[in-house]
Design a protein around this motif. Structure first.
Motif, PDB file in Angstrom:
ATOM      1  N   ALA A   1      -4.017 -13.532  -7.939  1.00  0.00           N
ATOM      2  CA  ALA A   1      -3.215 -14.653  -7.469  1.00  0.00           C
ATOM      3  C   ALA A   1      -3.597 -15.061  -6.052  1.00  0.00           C
ATOM      4  CB  ALA A   1      -1.731 -14.295  -7.553  1.00  0.00           C
TER       5      ALA A   1
ATOM      6  N   ALA B   1      -5.521 -13.014  -3.144  1.00  0.00           N
ATOM      7  CA  ALA B   1      -5.333 -12.108  -2.012  1.00  0.00           C
ATOM      8  C   ALA B   1      -6.596 -11.267  -1.919  1.00  0.00           C
ATOM      9  CB  ALA B   1      -4.109 -11.226  -2.201  1.00  0.00           C
TER      10      ALA B   1
ATOM     11  N   VAL C   1      -7.352  -8.746  -0.153  1.00  0.00           N
ATOM     12  CA  VAL C   1      -7.158  -7.302  -0.050  1.00  0.00           C
ATOM     13  C   VAL C   1      -7.069  -6.646  -1.427  1.00  0.00           C
ATOM     14  CG1 VAL C   1      -4.634  -7.354   0.139  1.00  0.00           C
ATOM     15  CG2 VAL C   1      -5.909  -5.525   1.274  1.00  0.00           C
ATOM     16  N   CYS C   2      -6.779  -7.422  -2.464  1.00  0.00           N
ATOM     17  CA  CYS C   2      -6.675  -6.865  -3.822  1.00  0.00           C
ATOM     18  C   CYS C   2      -8.009  -6.391  -4.372  1.00  0.00           C
ATOM     19  CB  CYS C   2      -6.032  -7.855  -4.785  1.00  0.00           C
ATOM     20  SG  CYS C   2      -4.286  -8.032  -4.465  1.00  0.00           S
TER      21      CYS C   2
ATOM     22  N   SER D   1      -1.179  -4.709  -7.555  1.00  0.00           N
ATOM     23  CA  SER D   1      -1.092  -6.085  -8.022  1.00  0.00           C
ATOM     24  C   SER D   1      -0.964  -6.141  -9.552  1.00  0.00           C
ATOM     25  CB  SER D   1      -2.312  -6.860  -7.536  1.00  0.00           C
ATOM     26  OG  SER D   1      -2.253  -8.184  -7.957  1.00  0.00           O
ATOM     27  N   ILE D   2      -1.727  -5.310 -10.248  1.00  0.00           N
ATOM     28  CA  ILE D   2      -1.600  -5.273 -11.722  1.00  0.00           C
ATOM     29  C   ILE D   2      -0.179  -4.861 -12.111  1.00  0.00           C
ATOM     30  CG2 ILE D   2      -2.326  -4.073 -13.853  1.00  0.00           C
ATOM     31  CD1 ILE D   2      -5.126  -3.948 -12.770  1.00  0.00           C
ATOM     32  N   GLU D   3       0.387  -3.941 -11.324  1.00  0.00           N
ATOM     33  CA  GLU D   3       1.750  -3.485 -11.632  1.00  0.00           C
ATOM     34  C   GLU D   3       2.786  -4.549 -11.294  1.00  0.00           C
ATOM     35  OE1 GLU D   3       2.271   0.212  -9.575  1.00  0.00           O
ATOM     36  OE2 GLU D   3       0.751   1.240 -10.779  1.00  0.00           O
ATOM     37  N   GLY D   4       2.350  -5.631 -10.656  1.00  0.00           N
ATOM     38  CA  GLY D   4       3.277  -6.727 -10.359  1.00  0.00           C
ATOM     39  C   GLY D   4       3.902  -6.648  -8.983  1.00  0.00           C
ATOM     40  N   LYS D   5       3.279  -5.879  -8.103  1.00  0.00           N
ATOM     41  CA  LYS D   5       3.833  -5.758  -6.746  1.00  0.00           C
ATOM     42  C   LYS D   5       2.984  -6.537  -5.748  1.00  0.00           C
ATOM     43  CE  LYS D   5       5.079  -1.021  -7.837  1.00  0.00           C
ATOM     44  NZ  LYS D   5       4.398   0.262  -7.810  1.00  0.00           N
ATOM     45  N   ARG D   6       3.440  -6.523  -4.483  1.00  0.00           N
ATOM     46  CA  ARG D   6       2.605  -7.065  -3.413  1.00  0.00           C
ATOM     47  C   ARG D   6       1.352  -6.205  -3.371  1.00  0.00           C
ATOM     48  NH1 ARG D   6       5.631  -9.836   0.782  1.00  0.00           N
ATOM     49  NH2 ARG D   6       4.334  -8.962   2.409  1.00  0.00           N
ATOM     50  N   GLY D   7       0.202  -6.848  -3.232  1.00  0.00           N
ATOM     51  CA  GLY D   7      -1.048  -6.095  -3.292  1.00  0.00           C
ATOM     52  C   GLY D   7      -1.381  -5.404  -1.991  1.00  0.00           C
ATOM     53  N   MET D   8      -0.637  -4.344  -1.682  1.00  0.00           N
ATOM     54  CA  MET D   8      -0.918  -3.624  -0.437  1.00  0.00           C
ATOM     55  C   MET D   8      -1.527  -2.263  -0.741  1.00  0.00           C
ATOM     56  SD  MET D   8       2.512  -4.781   1.522  1.00  0.00           S
ATOM     57  CE  MET D   8       2.245  -4.598   3.270  1.00  0.00           C
TER      58      MET D   8
ATOM     59  N   CYS E   1      -3.202  -7.521   5.090  1.00  0.00           N
ATOM     60  CA  CYS E   1      -1.905  -7.494   4.390  1.00  0.00           C
ATOM     61  C   CYS E   1      -0.774  -7.205   5.361  1.00  0.00           C
ATOM     62  CB  CYS E   1      -1.930  -6.479   3.252  1.00  0.00           C
ATOM     63  SG  CYS E   1      -1.685  -4.772   3.768  1.00  0.00           S
TER      64      CYS E   1
ATOM     65  N   ILE F   1       3.687 -11.026 -11.980  1.00  0.00           N
ATOM     66  CA  ILE F   1       2.717 -12.029 -11.514  1.00  0.00           C
ATOM     67  C   ILE F   1       2.346 -13.038 -12.607  1.00  0.00           C
ATOM     68  CG2 ILE F   1       0.398 -12.352 -10.530  1.00  0.00           C
ATOM     69  CD1 ILE F   1       0.969  -9.760  -8.919  1.00  0.00           C
TER      70      ILE F   1
ATOM     71  N   GLN G   1       2.928 -16.989 -12.382  1.00  0.00           N
ATOM     72  CA  GLN G   1       1.813 -17.935 -12.584  1.00  0.00           C
ATOM     73  C   GLN G   1       2.173 -18.965 -13.651  1.00  0.00           C
ATOM     74  OE1 GLN G   1      -1.144 -14.875 -13.286  1.00  0.00           O
ATOM     75  NE2 GLN G   1      -2.204 -15.310 -11.361  1.00  0.00           N
TER      76      GLN G   1
ATOM     77  N   VAL H   1       6.949 -10.830  -3.545  1.00  0.00           N
ATOM     78  CA  VAL H   1       5.690 -10.828  -4.278  1.00  0.00           C
ATOM     79  C   VAL H   1       5.057 -12.223  -4.207  1.00  0.00           C
ATOM     80  CG1 VAL H   1       4.630 -10.629  -6.576  1.00  0.00           C
ATOM     81  CG2 VAL H   1       6.313  -8.947  -5.830  1.00  0.00           C
TER      82      VAL H   1
ATOM     83  N   PHE I   1       3.393 -13.172  -0.993  1.00  0.00           N
ATOM     84  CA  PHE I   1       2.224 -12.370  -0.627  1.00  0.00           C
ATOM     85  C   PHE I   1       0.927 -13.040  -1.056  1.00  0.00           C
ATOM     86  CE2 PHE I   1      -0.944  -9.018  -1.239  1.00  0.00           C
ATOM     87  CZ  PHE I   1      -0.825  -8.308  -0.064  1.00  0.00           C
ATOM     88  N   TYR I   2       0.981 -13.742  -2.182  1.00  0.00           N
ATOM     89  CA  TYR I   2      -0.245 -14.291  -2.768  1.00  0.00           C
ATOM     90  C   TYR I   2      -0.432 -15.773  -2.424  1.00  0.00           C
ATOM     91  CZ  TYR I   2      -0.254  -9.946  -5.370  1.00  0.00           C
ATOM     92  OH  TYR I   2      -0.265  -8.620  -5.702  1.00  0.00           O
TER      93      TYR I   2
ATOM     94  N   GLN J   1      -1.876 -18.088  -3.963  1.00  0.00           N
ATOM     95  CA  GLN J   1      -1.837 -19.051  -5.065  1.00  0.00           C
ATOM     96  C   GLN J   1      -0.473 -19.742  -5.203  1.00  0.00           C
ATOM     97  OE1 GLN J   1      -1.852 -17.261  -8.970  1.00  0.00           O
ATOM     98  NE2 GLN J   1      -3.254 -18.792  -9.779  1.00  0.00           N
TER      99      GLN J   1
END
Lengths: 589, 149
Positions: free
Chosen positions: A268, A270, A272-273, A282-289, A444, B19, B23, B54, B57-58, B60
């Motif tokens: 989406a 970022a 840093v991902c 990020s795959i788990e749906g969190k902020r990609g930190m 991040c 996510i 989207q 969340v 953060f992105y 997009q």
């Protein structure tokens, strides 16, 4: 009548952007109108991106003709002249095609630009999925891992960790559920190798994933792709469903007890991902930190299960390694860096595009022999490797060989494969500022030094490019750089200062010119340059007067024009518009 | 709205659904309205604050409606050294907006992006889903005028 085997049109993102879709449609229509039944294959990236749109004519006698810079009119001429009347149109041929290819060694890109990426049959005809058959039919998982270790393959995402070793860690981790993730979050600006591979040969990456999953005992996989790559996502989706239909993915793969499914996850936006722990968050749906390692993903990764993460190009190397054998693969390259590396050649270079070279080749060979040197008549200044984590390498180090350790010794890194060439008109202080502004935006924010330190470095660099720099700024940059490197958790912060450190060590005099003499030797930094009209060359054509957005260029027809320095915003549009080189740029006045 | 609810149902209970759901919500509305984010939060059983965290953060995700045509100016390394800045100037002249802004008539929204991966055609701009390469300020202006007509 000539005997045409097939026609290939490069339909990667670059090709499409240059107008390949129209060329393809015209070609199909022209052939149909003439009742000619010649197969036209839409392929991925052919590699010679600087000449897109490209069409390759393959005759039954094995000869090949590559046409470049095509448009609707030219492709019609090719159909009439070459396909109907039988004489090649020399003026549209790409003559350097075979020099361009001679120094390359295509292993990962063997099928890109050759097969139709949306056809599993084309891939199978090109030995596709034979490696998977060999693995499932004749090898135990530990034998697969051993083969990878023998091959010496190292991670192509940039860090260069040995792939066989990584697979071994996940394989021996305890846990029933394991994941394999393909990192296709190609975020380095100036890098497009993974996009090209996914667009040109998606099945190779999928086959690599299935083999990896078999080796480590994973039953579920993810491909994490940037949202900016819609065509790659589309082709991956097609490839996955084709592979499922043929039984290469899913339950009882090739009649065995092995199960494996693949999901596509769209990033989406970022940078840093691209870091593995951030990618998993990020795959788990969190902020990609990113988070602290250990535990490494091999022990506790996605949803706390053992997870193996590999880059696209790394996985693309797996099927050829299995097919040719690890020992054979290890004969290519240098002692510590085996195989080939794909680079995306771009910037001020004559023949930009995708190249795949054996490790151990020198940078000079890549840039001058393959890339054809610098565009226009300008002088080479530096080559930037590894994007925001890498560095700028000067002329005097161009004989360094391409391998992980030699490139790291220069202060740059192998990186994922972006190679941006810069000439004398590129300001190295501005390049450092550019990368810092990138990492600053993409930090991040978790680690203080990365969050605030990059901001302070950016402020200093901005000050210098604006002519407000002080000599002590250079020391401060160096101090901040060291501290950011040692106090950041992930690769983003640890490498963010690299572009500044390398430009400081190789181009320090440019920094000093900006600071001491308020000069920008590359004539780039707006605050330090002036545009003026040379009255002896100016013909008074008024083109620049019309181009100026702020009415700073004044004058009447047939009289030399002048630029009002008070009004000038230094956008350079007059310079672009002038056909007589009457507009000059000066600095340090 | 029914279609939005179907969408929510489709993702309910799936792991890692936040996510993709955001989207799809953005694809549906063109941006993320506050109300929709609250619905998402309800479906995935997380707090609205967490969902907002969340989303912000992105890069997009957008929180305001965008113009009819999305213009993304590439600022990758190759585009930067090939003059992406002068494209920004040309856009400012032609449309009167800078990155992150939308024209008053709602026709165009401008965004600055890191890299579109079409480096050998630098400098490039993506309008909707189409990439335009080897641009100059002048060529870009002509392309925009075609769209306007």
């Amino acid at each position: 009548m000539i005997q045409v085997q097939e026609l290939l049109v490069g339909l990667g993102s670059c090709g499409i952007a240059a107008g390949a879709r129209q060329v393809y449609d015209t070609l199909i229509r022209e052939l149909k109108d003439r009742g000619m039944k010649i197969p036209v294959i839409p392929t991925g990236c052919i590699g010679a991106c600087h000449r897109e749109p490209l069409l390759e004519v393959r005759l039954k006698d094995g000869s090949r003709f590559l046409y470049g810079d095509l448009d609707i009119g030219k492709v019609k001429e090719v159909v009439t002249g070459h396909l109907v009347e039988g004489s090649p149109l020399n003026e549209y041929l790409v003559p350097e095609k075979y020099d361009y290819l001679a120094r390359q060694k295509k292993i990962v890109l063997a099928n890109s630009g050759v097969i139709n990426p949306e056809s599993i049959d084309d891939y199978i005809k090109a030995e596709g999925y034979t490696a998977l058959r060999k693995v499932i039919g004749t090898m135990r998982p530990d034998e697969v891992i051993e083969e990878l270790k023998i091959s010496g393959l190292r991670g192509r995402g940039g860090a260069g960790f040995p792939t066989g070793l990584k697979w071994g860690f996940t394989s021996s981790a305890s846990g029933v559920k394991k994941y394999l993730v393909c990192n296709a979050d190609e975020g380095d600006p100036g890098a497009f190798m993974d996009r090209s591979l996914l667009e040109g040969d998606p099945h190779a990456v999928i086959e690599g994933m299935v083999i990896g999953a078999y080796a480590i005992g994973a039953d579920e996989g993810y491909i994490y792709v940037r949202a900016e790559y819609p065509l790659a996502i589309k082709r991956l989706g097609i490839a996955i469903s084709q592979a499922e239909e043929r039984g290469f993915i899913g339950e009882h793969i090739l009649g065995s007890d092995f199960f494996f499914n693949i999901h596509i996850k769209e990033g989406a936006g970022a940078f840093v991902c691209g870091e593995e722990t951030a990618l998993m968050a990020s795959i788990e749906g969190k902020r990609g930190m990113p988070r602290i390692r250990p535990p490494f993903p091999a022990e506790s990764g996605l949803w706390a299960a053992p997870t193996n993460i590999n880059n696209v190009e790394t996985l693309g190397n797996v099927p050829p390694i299995i097919r040719m054998g690890g020992g054979e693969y290890a004969r290519i390259g240098t002692e510590k860096s085996k195989g080939t590396k794909v680079f995306a050649l771009a910037g001020k270079i004559k023949r930009g595009g995708m190249v795949e070279v054996p490790m151990g080749i020198s940078l000079r060979e890549v840039i001058f022999d393959i890339g054809g040197g610098i565009k226009g008549d300008k002088k080479f200044k530096a080559v930037q490797l590894g994007g925001p984590s890498g560095g700028c390498i000067p002329e005097r180090l161009l004989d360094v060989q391409v391998d992980y350790d030699s490139l790291t010794a220069t202060g740059a890194i192998m990186g994922s494969g972006g190679m941006v060439v810069m000439d004398e008109s590129t300001c190295m202080v501005d390049i450092a500022r550019y990368f810092l502004s990138f990492t600053q935006t993409e930090s991040c924010g978790k680690c203080t030094f990365c969050r605030v330190g990059t901001k302070r470095m950016l402020e200093i660099l901005e000050r210098i490019t604006q002519g407000q720099g002080r000599m002590e700024d250079i020391d401060e940059l160096q101090e901040l750089a060291v501290n950011i490197k040692i106090s950041s958790l992930c690769g983003l912060g640890q490498t963010a200062p690299n572009p500044v450190l390398t430009t400081l060590s190789y181009f320090r005099e440019e920094y000093e010119e900006h600071i001491k003499n308020k000069r920008c030797p590359a004539l780039h930094c707006k605050a330090l340059i002036r545009y003026r009209v040379n009255p002896e060359v100016c013909t008074g054509c008024t083109l620049c007067v019309k181009a100026c957005p702020v009415q700073a260029v004044q004058g009447v027809r047939k009289k030399p024009h002048i630029i009002d320095q008070e009004l000038c915003i230094k956008c350079g549009l007059c310079f672009e518009a002038c056909r007589f080189s009457a507009i000059e740029i000066t600095t340090g006045e | 709205m029914d279609r939005f609810n179907t969408l929510l149902k489709k993702w309910k209970g799936q792991r890692g659904n936040v996510i993709p759901l955001l989207q799809e919500t953005q694809r549906f509305f063109g941006y993320l309205p506050e109300q929709a984010m609250q619905e998402v939060a309800r479906v995935v059983e997380k707090s609205p604050a967490e969902i907002y965290g969340v989303a912000t953060f992105y890069a997009q995700f957008r929180f305001e409606p965008s113009g009819r045509h999305m213009i993304k100016v590439c600022h990758g390394t190759a585009c930067h050294v090939s003059g992406a800045d002068s494209l920004d100037t040309a856009l400012k002249m032609e449309l009167g907006i800078g990155p992150g802004e939308t024209t008053q008539d709602g026709m165009f929204t401008l965004e600055k992006v890191a890299c579109l991966g079409c480096c050998s055609l630098a400098p490039v701009v993506m309008i909707e889903q189409e990439v335009h390469g080897r641009l100059t300020g002048d060529k870009l202006k002509k392309t925009l005028r075609k769209i306007k007509d």
